[in-house]
Design an enzyme around this catalytic site. Structure first.
Site, PDB file in Angstrom:
ATOM      1  N   HIS A 265      -9.301  -5.129  -3.797  1.00  0.00           N
ATOM      2  CA  HIS A 265      -9.979  -3.987  -2.156  1.00  0.00           C
ATOM      3  C   HIS A 265      -9.640  -3.225  -1.495  1.00  0.00           C
ATOM      4  CE1 HIS A 265     -14.349  -3.954  -0.077  1.00  0.00           C
ATOM      5  NE2 HIS A 265     -12.809  -4.423   0.928  1.00  0.00           N
ATOM      6  N   PHE A 266      -7.893  -3.625  -1.191  1.00  0.00           N
ATOM      7  CA  PHE A 266      -7.734  -2.663   0.097  1.00  0.00           C
ATOM      8  C   PHE A 266      -6.649  -1.903  -1.028  1.00  0.00           C
ATOM      9  CE2 PHE A 266      -8.967  -5.406   2.061  1.00  0.00           C
ATOM     10  CZ  PHE A 266     -10.239  -4.576   4.310  1.00  0.00           C
TER      11      PHE A 266
END
Length: 290
Positions: A265-266
């Site tokens: 996600h990051f």
């Protein structure tokens, strides 16, 4: 090395923090963070872009170093957060800009792009959805249940996202070697989430997220009409927004550049070099860097 400035500005009575770097007369790019982080997520990317672009990375109200008024003092909606962001950009003289959106930054960015002034020149979306495709049900069902009915069971389930385990999960899930992700990230976010009353701020935004998919048809019409340059650079192992969310942008922008990287996600925490290179080349193609 370009200096990164750390500034505050009051907008509509709210004190907002933002990071700024690069020449003021260069093309601008606005970096819009997601939940549960802040402009801190761009700390390594900003210096890479600032030699050729004016880079602005604000903290949304209730996040990072910006004010966090209570839900009784401020009505937290994505519309309201977009208005504050627009107010900040106008106040510092940024009226035309590319956007980098991630997670919550996406619905903020879409609202900015859909304004009458149409200030957005290019879009970089990094795990920031703009289509119904790509929502990972295993994560989102908890949020959808809470949106439909607020009770002890649904609230307890969604509050897990505010815990250290829930925040860490967002950072490390889908990363092949989680030791490359600094624990500073989730502990930094946890500290800000722990401000008195901020849990209710986040719960309010979980509920208001239901307004975002309703905006998608207008976004799609804008993309089809404007054919604005789009780069979707995505962590393909994201447990929140799946690769279908990236691929969907080609539906309305056939020339959209779509890159799936082996991350989560990051993505900047594990693939800064690769993602940064893609972003820089994309911006250089479509803007006029200094």
């Amino acid at each position: 090395m370009t200096s990164v400035h750390h500034r505050y500005l009051e907008v509509d009575g709210q004190r907002l923090f933002y990071r700024e770097a690069g020449p003021k007369d260069a093309p601008a790019i606005v970096l819009l963070h997601g939940f549960p982080t802040s402009s801190y997520m761009f700390r390594e990317l900003i210096p890479r872009l600032a030699g050729r672009y004016r880079v602005i990375a604000p903290d949304l109200l209730g996040f990072g170093l910006s004010d966090s008024p209570s839900v009784q003092e401020f009505d937290y909606t994505f519309d309201a957060l977009a208005e504050l962001t627009d107010g900040l950009l106008q106040a510092i003289g940024v009226d035309e800009y590319a956007i980098y959106v991630q997670d919550y930054g996406a619905p903020i960015g879409w609202r900015l792009a859909l304004r009458d002034s149409a200030p957005v020149t290019a879009i970089v979306t990094q795990n920031g959805n703009g289509y119904d495709a790509g929502f990972v049900e295993g994560f989102w069902q908890v949020v959808w249940d809470y949106q439909q009915e607020q009770n002890e069971k649904t609230e307890t389930a969604v509050r897990w996202a505010l815990t250290v385990d829930g925040i860490k999960w967002q950072y490390v899930t889908g990363v092949a070697d989680e030791t490359v992700v600094s624990p500073d990230t989730w502990h930094h976010d946890l500290q800000k989430m722990a401000r008195p009353g901020n849990d209710l701020v986040q719960l309010k935004l979980f509920r208001d997220y239901a307004t975002n998919p309703a905006l998608y048809p207008k976004l799609h019409e804008f993309l089809r009409t404007a054919q604005i340059p789009v780069l979707a650079v995505w962590g393909e192992n994201d447990p929140i927004f799946a690769p279908a969310g990236a691929q969907a942008f080609a539906t309305d922008v056939p020339d959209a550049e779509i890159h799936l990287l082996d991350g989560g996600h990051f993505l900047l925490e594990s693939h800064l070099e690769e993602a940064g290179d893609l972003i820089t080349k994309f911006l250089d193609r479509y803007l006029s860097p200094r």
